[in-house]
Design an enzyme around this catalytic site. Structure first.
Site: not given
Ligand code: S3P
Length: 463
Positions: A47, A51, A119, A343, A374
């Site tokens: 994460s 960023r 994602g 996660d 999941r």
């Molecule tokens: C993440 C937020 C989570 C997490 C993903 C990473 C992020 O997803 O499951 O692996 O870096 O902001 P969601 O925002 O869909 O909950």
């Protein structure tokens, strides 16, 4: 006319994501002959890595990032930021330099942006692109193209951007706003990705962007925005938060070190808990309280898990995790804990299957829209290995006792693959996965690292 071979920039050529039609990588894990022991580090936080690359690309000047996760997901972000005009260069293992273009300074990409399996990359970038006045198209792999984008597209439209998507999923075409308006939005689902997309959009809109979240989610965007010089306020609101961002700040380059990913450390922690006699020290792990729900839960289950050498690095709490083999018992995991361990449910379910008694994990609706469904896939992973498991609404119920011997379909999901392989370290019969290739999205070197902790024959190998 002879074809000209263009020089290929190193990190992107070597580490580009696996094509969907390339060969799967089946793996099988079995009980190691000896305990797992040693002091190790895990790769950088996924994460924070995404960023860091995005915000450094929007800052003026050159940011040095060390400890960056060099998994395929993050390399997609690096590649995208480069296509948008930032200079993104790899200096050495985990050490990257980013020369940013300033807020609003990105340029129209020449081609489609392919976010692979990620994602986070797709949703956060949608926020950035929405407030840049140019045309772009994003796509991803088969797993990402199935995941909902509407949750970011709908609120982002209010800034003036136009989105055309395939039924709220990728591919999506974006006509970014010329003069973006600031957003004011209550995020209906607990999602750090949605929150972050709106804040990133707000960077290039004048005035105050305001985001309400009903449950607090990981706050790495807020922390890093401040790190690069943005003005961010955070207020409490019941179990949630209200975040504001002052638009059009001058972000300035600011070096940072990415902590180890607690979501990757999770697999090694559970492996050490399950393999008799094991004792591990995992150094430099990020311990942001909005990420550590798994560690709390494992302690409630009886895990011997301690944090040593706690410190703050780059605005994030960091520490060394010391874990030893423990007898675990089933617990009730409350729904309000879900955002802080979203996660980690597949690996927690593995621990629960090896515990005594029943574990109920409540409120897991969001698990259905991850790299795979999941919730269903975690239940299938366990039942393929002889465990008693039930999905009741949004809850997952696991009764302790698991034999192994299953072949798990991972559905392009790295966390399912790693969870299944950890299960096989504890069961009487080995556990196989159909494809371990996606592990590289978040944890390159996972198999080698785990194998290196066990004396004797490698517990994880090709079948
Ligand atoms: C993440 C937020 C989570 C997490 C993903 C990473 C992020 O997803 O499951 O692996 O870096 O902001 P969601 O925002 O869909 O909950």
């Amino acid at each position: 006319m002879p074809l000209t071979r263009l020089p290929v920039k190193q990190p992107f050529a070597v580490l580009s994501a696996r094509m969907p039609d390339s060969a799967p990588r089946p793996l099988v894990s079995r009980r190691p002959g000896a305990p797992l022991a040693g002091a190790i580090r895990v790769p950088g936080d996924k994460s924070i890595s995404h960023r860091a690359l995005m915000l450094a690309s929007l800052a003026l000047g050159e940011t040095a990032i060390s400890g960056l996760l060099e998994g395929e997901d993050v390399l997609r972000t690096a590649e995208a930021m480069r296509a948008l005009g930032a200079e993104v260069v790899r200096d050495g293992p985990g050490v990257w330099r980013v020369a940013g273009r300033g807020v609003g300074g990105l340029v129209e990409p020449a081609d489609v942006l392919d976010m692979g399996n990620s994602g986070t990359a797709a949703r956060l970038l949608a926020g950035i692109l929405a407030s840049h006045p140019f045309f772009s198209v994003m796509t991803g792999d088969a797993s990402l193209r199935r995941r909902p984008m509407g949750r970011v597209i709908e609120p982002l439209r209010a800034c003036g951007a136009r989105f055309v998507s395939r039924a709220g999923r990728l591919p999506v075409a974006i006509d970014g706003a010329r003069d973006a308006l600031p957003l004011d939005y209550r995020v209906p689902v607990p999602s750090a990705q949605v929150k972050s997309a709106l804040l990133l959009c707000g960077l290039n809109a004048p005035g105050l962007t305001r985001v309400e979240e009903v449950q607090a989610t990981r706050d790495h965007s807020e922390n890093l925005l401040r790190h690069f010089g943005a003005e961010v306020t955070v207020g409490r609101w019941g179990a949630g938060r209200i975040i504001t961002l002052a638009g059009q700040p001058e972000l300035r380059a600011a070096d940072l070190t990415v902590p180890g990913d607690p979501s990757s450390a999770a697999f090694l922690v559970v492996a050490a808990l399950l393999v008799p006699g094991s004792r591990l020290r995992i150094e430099g792990v990020g311990l942001n309280p909005l990420r550590t729900g798994l560690f709390t839960t494992l302690r409630e289950m009886g895990a011997k898990l301690a944090v040593k050498n706690e410190r703050v690095e780059g605005g994030e709490p960091v520490g060394d995790l010391c874990v030893a083999h423990s007898a675990l018992r089933g617990v009730e995991v409350p729904p309000e804990r879900a955002p802080s361990m979203i996660d980690e449910y597949p690996i927690l379910a593995v621990a629960a299957a090896c515990a005594e008694g029943t574990t109920r994990m409540a409120g897991l609706r969001e698990l259905r829209v991850k790299e795979s469904d999941r919730l269903g896939a975690t239940a299938a992973l366990l039942s393929a290995n002889g465990a008693e498991v039930e999905v009741a609404g949004d809850d997952l119920i696991v009764r302790g006792g698991v034999a192994g011997g299953g072949l798990v379909a991972t559905g392009m999901d790295h966390r399912l693959a790693m969870s299944a392989l950890v299960l096989g370290l504890a069961t009487a019969a080995p556990v196989g996965v159909d494809d371990g290739a996606f592990i590289d999205t978040s944890f390159p070197g996972f198999v080698e690292l785990l194998n290196g902790l066990a004396e004797g024959p490698a517990p994880i190998a090709a079948p």
